[in-house]
Design a protein around this motif. Structure first.
Motif, PDB file in Angstrom:
ATOM      1  N   PRO A 154      -5.632 -66.161  22.783  1.00  0.00           N
ATOM      2  CA  PRO A 154      -6.401 -65.364  23.761  1.00  0.00           C
ATOM      3  C   PRO A 154      -6.790 -63.983  23.226  1.00  0.00           C
ATOM      4  N   SER A 155      -5.871 -63.318  22.497  1.00  0.00           N
ATOM      5  CA  SER A 155      -6.178 -61.998  21.918  1.00  0.00           C
ATOM      6  C   SER A 155      -7.267 -62.107  20.862  1.00  0.00           C
ATOM      7  N   LEU A 156      -7.166 -63.165  20.058  1.00  0.00           N
ATOM      8  CA  LEU A 156      -8.167 -63.388  19.008  1.00  0.00           C
ATOM      9  C   LEU A 156      -9.544 -63.635  19.637  1.00  0.00           C
ATOM     10  N   ASN A 157      -9.576 -64.457  20.686  1.00  0.00           N
ATOM     11  CA  ASN A 157     -10.843 -64.758  21.367  1.00  0.00           C
ATOM     12  C   ASN A 157     -11.425 -63.512  22.025  1.00  0.00           C
ATOM     13  N   MET A 158     -10.550 -62.639  22.520  1.00  0.00           N
ATOM     14  CA  MET A 158     -11.005 -61.386  23.134  1.00  0.00           C
ATOM     15  C   MET A 158     -11.645 -60.479  22.074  1.00  0.00           C
ATOM     16  N   ALA A 159     -11.063 -60.430  20.881  1.00  0.00           N
ATOM     17  CA  ALA A 159     -11.629 -59.618  19.791  1.00  0.00           C
ATOM     18  C   ALA A 159     -13.006 -60.133  19.401  1.00  0.00           C
ATOM     19  N   VAL A 160     -13.180 -61.452  19.418  1.00  0.00           N
ATOM     20  CA  VAL A 160     -14.477 -62.063  19.099  1.00  0.00           C
ATOM     21  C   VAL A 160     -15.506 -61.689  20.170  1.00  0.00           C
ATOM     22  N   LYS A 161     -15.076 -61.721  21.452  1.00  0.00           N
ATOM     23  CA  LYS A 161     -15.983 -61.365  22.556  1.00  0.00           C
ATOM     24  C   LYS A 161     -16.403 -59.892  22.464  1.00  0.00           C
ATOM     25  N   ARG A 162     -15.454 -59.020  22.101  1.00  0.00           N
ATOM     26  CA  ARG A 162     -15.774 -57.587  21.966  1.00  0.00           C
ATOM     27  C   ARG A 162     -16.781 -57.360  20.836  1.00  0.00           C
ATOM     28  N   ARG A 163     -16.627 -58.105  19.745  1.00  0.00           N
ATOM     29  CA  ARG A 163     -17.572 -58.001  18.622  1.00  0.00           C
ATOM     30  C   ARG A 163     -18.955 -58.507  19.051  1.00  0.00           C
ATOM     31  N   GLU A 164     -18.981 -59.585  19.850  1.00  0.00           N
ATOM     32  CA  GLU A 164     -20.248 -60.149  20.332  1.00  0.00           C
ATOM     33  C   GLU A 164     -20.963 -59.153  21.251  1.00  0.00           C
ATOM     34  N   GLN A 165     -20.183 -58.491  22.116  1.00  0.00           N
ATOM     35  CA  GLN A 165     -20.764 -57.483  23.025  1.00  0.00           C
ATOM     36  C   GLN A 165     -21.319 -56.302  22.227  1.00  0.00           C
ATOM     37  N   ALA A 166     -20.571 -55.879  21.203  1.00  0.00           N
ATOM     38  CA  ALA A 166     -21.022 -54.772  20.344  1.00  0.00           C
ATOM     39  C   ALA A 166     -22.310 -55.141  19.609  1.00  0.00           C
ATOM     40  N   LEU A 167     -22.400 -56.410  19.197  1.00  0.00           N
ATOM     41  CA  LEU A 167     -23.612 -56.892  18.508  1.00  0.00           C
ATOM     42  C   LEU A 167     -24.817 -56.848  19.442  1.00  0.00           C
ATOM     43  N   GLN A 168     -24.623 -57.272  20.705  1.00  0.00           N
ATOM     44  CA  GLN A 168     -25.725 -57.248  21.678  1.00  0.00           C
ATOM     45  C   GLN A 168     -26.196 -55.814  21.936  1.00  0.00           C
ATOM     46  N   ASP A 169     -25.239 -54.888  22.055  1.00  0.00           N
ATOM     47  CA  ASP A 169     -25.588 -53.465  22.259  1.00  0.00           C
ATOM     48  C   ASP A 169     -26.351 -52.917  21.048  1.00  0.00           C
ATOM     49  N   TYR A 170     -25.893 -53.292  19.871  1.00  0.00           N
ATOM     50  CA  TYR A 170     -26.521 -52.852  18.618  1.00  0.00           C
ATOM     51  C   TYR A 170     -27.958 -53.374  18.526  1.00  0.00           C
ATOM     52  N   LYS A 171     -28.141 -54.655  18.822  1.00  0.00           N
ATOM     53  CA  LYS A 171     -29.486 -55.267  18.758  1.00  0.00           C
ATOM     54  C   LYS A 171     -30.432 -54.617  19.774  1.00  0.00           C
ATOM     55  N   ARG A 172     -29.911 -54.352  20.969  1.00  0.00           N
ATOM     56  CA  ARG A 172     -30.735 -53.750  22.023  1.00  0.00           C
ATOM     57  C   ARG A 172     -31.237 -52.364  21.601  1.00  0.00           C
ATOM     58  N   LEU A 173     -30.342 -51.534  21.056  1.00  0.00           N
ATOM     59  CA  LEU A 173     -30.731 -50.175  20.654  1.00  0.00           C
ATOM     60  C   LEU A 173     -31.569 -50.181  19.373  1.00  0.00           C
ATOM     61  N   GLN A 174     -31.286 -51.142  18.488  1.00  0.00           N
ATOM     62  CA  GLN A 174     -32.085 -51.271  17.258  1.00  0.00           C
ATOM     63  C   GLN A 174     -33.526 -51.627  17.618  1.00  0.00           C
ATOM     64  N   SER A 175     -33.671 -52.496  18.616  1.00  0.00           N
ATOM     65  CA  SER A 175     -35.004 -52.902  19.078  1.00  0.00           C
ATOM     66  C   SER A 175     -35.750 -51.697  19.692  1.00  0.00           C
ATOM     67  N   LYS A 176     -34.994 -50.858  20.389  1.00  0.00           N
ATOM     68  CA  LYS A 176     -35.564 -49.641  21.003  1.00  0.00           C
ATOM     69  C   LYS A 176     -36.087 -48.694  19.912  1.00  0.00           C
ATOM     70  N   VAL A 177     -35.289 -48.504  18.848  1.00  0.00           N
ATOM     71  CA  VAL A 177     -35.689 -47.655  17.721  1.00  0.00           C
ATOM     72  C   VAL A 177     -36.957 -48.209  17.074  1.00  0.00           C
ATOM     73  N   GLU A 178     -36.980 -49.527  16.843  1.00  0.00           N
ATOM     74  CA  GLU A 178     -38.150 -50.161  16.192  1.00  0.00           C
ATOM     75  C   GLU A 178     -39.403 -50.012  17.038  1.00  0.00           C
ATOM     76  N   LYS A 179     -39.222 -50.084  18.359  1.00  0.00           N
ATOM     77  CA  LYS A 179     -40.365 -49.936  19.268  1.00  0.00           C
ATOM     78  C   LYS A 179     -41.004 -48.542  19.118  1.00  0.00           C
ATOM     79  N   TYR A 180     -40.157 -47.504  19.055  1.00  0.00           N
ATOM     80  CA  TYR A 180     -40.675 -46.133  18.889  1.00  0.00           C
ATOM     81  C   TYR A 180     -41.241 -45.910  17.487  1.00  0.00           C
TER      82      TYR A 180
END
Length: 235
Positions: A101-127
């Motif tokens: 369960p702890s390992l799966n939680m770490a994977v989920k946190r990394r996935e959430q961080a990736l989504q946040d990163y992609k969202r802001l990267q897309s914002k930068v590219e748009k500008y």
């Protein structure tokens, strides 16, 4: 396209989790069946010992007493074996399963961080694609500043998994090998004792030293005598 190292080890760990849970369940069922078997053997020998025939035939009484003693000894060694397997195999399997369960939680946190990163990267590219007016440059600067800690957070979580997922997966053999060795030792000790118990029992009750074939013929002859009685004759 090639599978990323994280995805590869994540798939491996998911299979490992599934196999660990299945093995834990199967080991519990196996030990429960083992105990049920030896308890049933003790019940049968106890029933035979309380048979009225034991009161009439001393030789039968001695044989059944020897059998009952042997079954109780076997049951005691079986209980010892099951206790050993519980401590050295079943409990470690359960503890290992509790890590996932702890390992799966770490994977989920990394996935959430990736989504946040992609969202802001897309914002930068748009500008970056827009005409470089004063207000756009301000927004681009803000977006880049916003992206920086999010990218660092993702990279930290990603690097942690890149480092620790393979270590966790590759440590499974070192973790389980002592358990499986203990399982083999427990089985060997039990079957050695059981062999000794039944060897002694055979010496005690097998006075006639008949072969299995001779015993079968003797039983058939006695059964035929019973069949010849009018009260059991076929209609």
């Amino acid at each position: 396209s090639p599978v990323s190292p994280i995805l590869h080890f994540l798939n491996c760990c998911n299979k490992l989790e599934e196999q660990t849970k299945k093995l834990h369940k199967d080991m519990k069922k196996s030990t429960e069946a083992d105990l049920a078997m030896s308890k049933a053997a003790v019940k049968i020998s106890g029933d035979l010992l309380s048979n009225p025939l034991c009161e009439q035939d001393l030789a039968f009484l001695e044989s059944m007493t020897a059998l009952d003693t042997a079954m109780k000894r076997m049951d005691a060694f079986n209980q010892e074996k099951v206790n050993q397997i519980q401590k050295t195999v079943i409990d470690p399997l359960k503890k290992y399963s509790s890590v996932f369960p702890s390992l799966n939680m770490a994977v989920k946190r990394r996935e959430q961080a990736l989504q946040d990163y992609k969202r802001l990267q897309s914002k930068v590219e748009k500008y970056e694609e827009k005409e470089k007016t004063g207000p756009i440059m301000v927004k681009l600067h803000q977006a880049r500043e916003e992206l920086k800690p999010v990218r660092e957070d993702f990279e930290a979580k990603n690097n942690q998994l890149l480092d620790e997922l393979p270590k966790f997966y590759n440590s499974r053999i070192d973790y389980f090998q002592p358990s499986f060795e203990a399982l083999i030792r427990a089985q060997v000790a039990y079957f050695t004792e059981t062999h000794n118990i039944f060897t002694e029992l055979t010496d005690q009750i097998d006075q006639g030293a008949l072969t299995d074939e001779q015993r079968k013929q003797e039983n058939e002859a006695k059964l035929n005598e019973l069949r010849a009685l009018s009260i059991v004759a076929d209609d």
